[in-house]
Enzyme design. Structure first.
Site, PDB file in Angstrom:
ATOM      1  N   ALA A  70     -41.489  -6.610  28.395  1.00  0.00           N
ATOM      2  CA  ALA A  70     -42.912  -5.968  27.982  1.00  0.00           C
ATOM      3  C   ALA A  70     -43.088  -5.531  26.492  1.00  0.00           C
ATOM      4  O   ALA A  70     -42.135  -5.455  25.876  1.00  0.00           O
ATOM      5  CB  ALA A  70     -43.033  -4.731  29.002  1.00  0.00           C
ATOM      6  N   GLY A 114     -38.700  -7.368  31.145  1.00  0.00           N
ATOM      7  CA  GLY A 114     -39.821  -8.065  32.148  1.00  0.00           C
ATOM      8  C   GLY A 114     -39.668  -9.606  31.915  1.00  0.00           C
ATOM      9  O   GLY A 114     -40.160 -10.457  32.707  1.00  0.00           O
ATOM     10  N   GLU A 117     -37.424 -10.538  34.493  1.00  0.00           N
ATOM     11  CA  GLU A 117     -38.176 -10.316  35.805  1.00  0.00           C
ATOM     12  C   GLU A 117     -38.795 -11.620  36.107  1.00  0.00           C
ATOM     13  O   GLU A 117     -39.085 -12.042  37.227  1.00  0.00           O
ATOM     14  CB  GLU A 117     -38.911  -9.149  35.807  1.00  0.00           C
ATOM     15  CG  GLU A 117     -38.210  -7.755  35.599  1.00  0.00           C
ATOM     16  CD  GLU A 117     -38.847  -6.570  35.789  1.00  0.00           C
ATOM     17  OE1 GLU A 117     -39.712  -6.252  34.837  1.00  0.00           O
ATOM     18  OE2 GLU A 117     -39.173  -5.807  36.728  1.00  0.00           O
ATOM     19  N   GLU A 137     -34.535  -1.179  30.609  1.00  0.00           N
ATOM     20  CA  GLU A 137     -35.613  -0.306  30.914  1.00  0.00           C
ATOM     21  C   GLU A 137     -35.236   1.138  30.947  1.00  0.00           C
ATOM     22  O   GLU A 137     -35.941   2.034  30.749  1.00  0.00           O
ATOM     23  CB  GLU A 137     -36.439  -0.625  32.073  1.00  0.00           C
ATOM     24  CG  GLU A 137     -37.327  -1.779  32.076  1.00  0.00           C
ATOM     25  CD  GLU A 137     -36.733  -3.223  32.126  1.00  0.00           C
ATOM     26  OE1 GLU A 137     -35.407  -3.414  32.104  1.00  0.00           O
ATOM     27  OE2 GLU A 137     -37.291  -4.028  32.461  1.00  0.00           O
TER      28      GLU A 137
HETATM   29  N1  CAA Z   1     -42.287  -5.731  22.535  1.00  0.00           N
HETATM   30  C1  CAA Z   1     -42.937  -6.061  21.332  1.00  0.00           C
HETATM   31  N2  CAA Z   1     -42.542  -6.717  20.257  1.00  0.00           N
HETATM   32  C2  CAA Z   1     -41.161  -7.113  20.256  1.00  0.00           C
HETATM   33  C3  CAA Z   1     -40.513  -6.942  21.435  1.00  0.00           C
HETATM   34  C4  CAA Z   1     -41.116  -6.213  22.603  1.00  0.00           C
HETATM   35  N3  CAA Z   1     -40.301  -6.148  23.821  1.00  0.00           N
HETATM   36  N4  CAA Z   1     -39.136  -7.380  21.119  1.00  0.00           N
HETATM   37  C5  CAA Z   1     -38.946  -8.014  20.033  1.00  0.00           C
HETATM   38  N5  CAA Z   1     -40.255  -7.613  19.436  1.00  0.00           N
HETATM   39  C6  CAA Z   1     -40.681  -8.180  18.045  1.00  0.00           C
HETATM   40  C7  CAA Z   1     -40.083  -7.293  16.984  1.00  0.00           C
HETATM   41  O1  CAA Z   1     -40.793  -5.879  16.966  1.00  0.00           O
HETATM   42  C8  CAA Z   1     -40.178  -8.016  15.732  1.00  0.00           C
HETATM   43  O2  CAA Z   1     -41.495  -7.955  15.387  1.00  0.00           O
HETATM   44  P1  CAA Z   1     -41.891  -7.825  13.604  1.00  0.00           P
HETATM   45  O3  CAA Z   1     -41.050  -9.118  13.011  1.00  0.00           O
HETATM   46  O4  CAA Z   1     -43.272  -7.657  13.456  1.00  0.00           O
HETATM   47  O5  CAA Z   1     -41.018  -6.589  13.506  1.00  0.00           O
HETATM   48  C9  CAA Z   1     -39.784  -9.436  16.285  1.00  0.00           C
HETATM   49  O6  CAA Z   1     -40.121  -9.444  17.741  1.00  0.00           O
HETATM   50  C10 CAA Z   1     -38.470  -9.910  16.266  1.00  0.00           C
HETATM   51  O7  CAA Z   1     -37.707  -8.803  16.712  1.00  0.00           O
HETATM   52  P2  CAA Z   1     -36.459  -8.108  16.144  1.00  0.00           P
HETATM   53  O8  CAA Z   1     -36.652  -7.852  14.501  1.00  0.00           O
HETATM   54  O9  CAA Z   1     -36.278  -6.698  16.827  1.00  0.00           O
HETATM   55  O10 CAA Z   1     -35.276  -9.024  16.389  1.00  0.00           O
HETATM   56  P3  CAA Z   1     -33.659  -8.882  16.354  1.00  0.00           P
HETATM   57  O11 CAA Z   1     -33.032  -9.939  16.564  1.00  0.00           O
HETATM   58  O12 CAA Z   1     -33.237  -7.580  15.559  1.00  0.00           O
HETATM   59  O13 CAA Z   1     -33.667  -7.938  17.980  1.00  0.00           O
HETATM   60  C11 CAA Z   1     -33.965  -7.958  20.351  1.00  0.00           C
HETATM   61  C12 CAA Z   1     -33.919  -8.751  19.055  1.00  0.00           C
HETATM   62  C13 CAA Z   1     -32.726  -7.243  20.728  1.00  0.00           C
HETATM   63  C14 CAA Z   1     -34.523  -8.697  21.446  1.00  0.00           C
HETATM   64  C15 CAA Z   1     -34.914  -6.696  19.984  1.00  0.00           C
HETATM   65  O14 CAA Z   1     -36.227  -7.002  19.497  1.00  0.00           O
HETATM   66  C16 CAA Z   1     -35.260  -5.614  21.056  1.00  0.00           C
HETATM   67  O15 CAA Z   1     -34.360  -4.963  21.714  1.00  0.00           O
HETATM   68  N6  CAA Z   1     -36.622  -5.939  21.663  1.00  0.00           N
HETATM   69  C17 CAA Z   1     -36.912  -4.926  22.811  1.00  0.00           C
HETATM   70  C18 CAA Z   1     -36.318  -5.578  23.961  1.00  0.00           C
HETATM   71  C19 CAA Z   1     -36.877  -4.711  25.050  1.00  0.00           C
HETATM   72  O16 CAA Z   1     -36.293  -3.479  25.285  1.00  0.00           O
HETATM   73  N7  CAA Z   1     -37.280  -5.356  26.322  1.00  0.00           N
HETATM   74  C20 CAA Z   1     -37.761  -4.578  27.428  1.00  0.00           C
HETATM   75  C21 CAA Z   1     -39.017  -3.945  27.391  1.00  0.00           C
HETATM   76  S1  CAA Z   1     -39.404  -2.996  28.976  1.00  0.00           S
HETATM   77  C22 CAA Z   1     -39.821  -4.046  30.141  1.00  0.00           C
HETATM   78  O17 CAA Z   1     -39.728  -5.259  29.850  1.00  0.00           O
HETATM   79  C23 CAA Z   1     -40.236  -3.775  31.497  1.00  0.00           C
HETATM   80  C24 CAA Z   1     -41.146  -2.546  31.576  1.00  0.00           C
HETATM   81  O18 CAA Z   1     -42.112  -2.965  31.420  1.00  0.00           O
HETATM   82  C25 CAA Z   1     -40.704  -1.453  32.069  1.00  0.00           C
END
Ligand code: CAA
Length: 264
Positions: A70, A114, A117, A137
């Site tokens: 998400a 997600g 998912e 999550e």
């Molecule tokens: N939402 C929005 N933006 C995201 C994102 C997310 N889930 N994941 C990555 N991005 C964006 C980052 O903000 C970044 O954007 P900018 O370049 O504009 O800053 C770009 O994508 C690249 O990401 P990173 O710079 O963070 O890349 P990284 O290699 O350092 O890390 C990662 C990659 C480990 C996937 C890290 O981005 C991360 O942890 N993302 C979040 C993952 C997460 O927690 N997902 C679950 C969300 S909750 C859900 O899905 C279910 C629900 O609704 C309850």
């Protein structure tokens, strides 16, 4: 393509009998916002209704991954409970269950929250060796809202599912394959697309009705008692006995020639 969506977040391709839905927000690792939710559902329904399409592939654009879950930046604490509920219920990922055609998730890089998912709502998952899976999550003070708590135990068993849900630990492609979260690992990231297309073509070459009913029986049966599931299977089996494709398969076998299926 999607109605009422001004941001292009999903692209749809068609090749032979294969429809391809690409999650297309590579700058955000294809994170799921409202536009993507709507567009994916619309694209799937469109391809499911297209008589020229037999199998659907879903993949993510860009080098970073399939989908990072998400869109965390798009989540507003000010959203009313009603808005949140409208976005989640009826679960947009549950719409995958309404699609009769086989759906293959071709997964590379990050497949988190997600994103996982979405992949779990697909029928077959093929991963690139660099794929990384996880449900983070609970670390965000949430639980999965797109079916993760329900589909993961059905796919890998309750013990492994709770381990992944409670720790947020990530799995690599080999471990995901070992526990059955994905059924195939591509030989390389470069060949993932070709291997997914070859898999889709193999399924597309088989009678469409049999594929649809195999999916309906296997998935539908999970929500039923064994007796009801067996009854569903027999009913669908009997329906298939009357199809032209079933007769063609038998005739081709007897004549020792390749079958020519028409989907009827
Ligand atoms: N939402 C929005 N933006 C995201 C994102 C997310 N889930 N994941 C990555 N991005 C964006 C980052 O903000 C970044 O954007 P900018 O370049 O504009 O800053 C770009 O994508 C690249 O990401 P990173 O710079 O963070 O890349 P990284 O290699 O350092 O890390 C990662 C990659 C480990 C996937 C890290 O981005 C991360 O942890 N993302 C979040 C993952 C997460 O927690 N997902 C679950 C969300 S909750 C859900 O899905 C279910 C629900 O609704 C309850």
């Amino acid at each position: 393509m999607a109605d009422n969506v001004d941001e292009r977040v999903v692209s749809v391709g068609r090749k032979d009998k294969i429809g391809h839905v690409v999650l297309d927000r590579p700058g955000q690792i294809n994170a799921i916002n409202n536009a993507l939710r709507t567009s994916v559902g619309n694209a799937l329904r469109e391809l499911d209704g297209d008589p020229n399409i037999a199998v659907i592939i879903i993949s993510g654009a860009g080098a970073r991954g399939f989908c990072a879950g998400a869109d965390i930046k798009d989540q507003h604490a000010s959203d009313s409970l009603l808005d949140l509920r409208r976005n989640l219920l009826p679960g947009w990922i549950d719409a995958f269950d309404q699609i009769s055609k086989p759906i293959i998730a071709a997964i590379h890089g990050y497949c988190l929250g997600g994103g996982l998912e979405i992949a779990m709502a697909c029928d077959i998952r093929i991963a690139a060796p660099d794929a990384v899976f996880g449900l983070p999550e609970t670390g965000l003070g949430l639980i999965p809202g797109g079916g993760g708590t329900q589909r993961l135990p059905r796919i890998v068993g309750l013990g492994r599912a709770l381990d992944l849900l409670l720790t947020g630990d990530r799995l690599d492609a080999q471990e995901a394959h070992r526990i059955g979260l994905v059924s195939r690992v591509a030989s390389s990231g470069e060949t993932l697309r070709d291997e997914a297309y070859a898999l889709a073509a193999k399924i597309a070459g088989r009678p469409a009705g049999a594929s649809a009913y195999a999916k309906e029986a296997a998935k539908g049966g999970l929500d039923m008692s064994l007796a009801d599931g067996l009854r569903l299977e027999k009913d669908l089996f009997v329906l298939l006995m009357s199809t032209e494709d079933r007769r063609e398969a038998a005739a081709a076998f007897k004549a020792k020639r390749p079958p020519n299926f028409t989907g009827r």
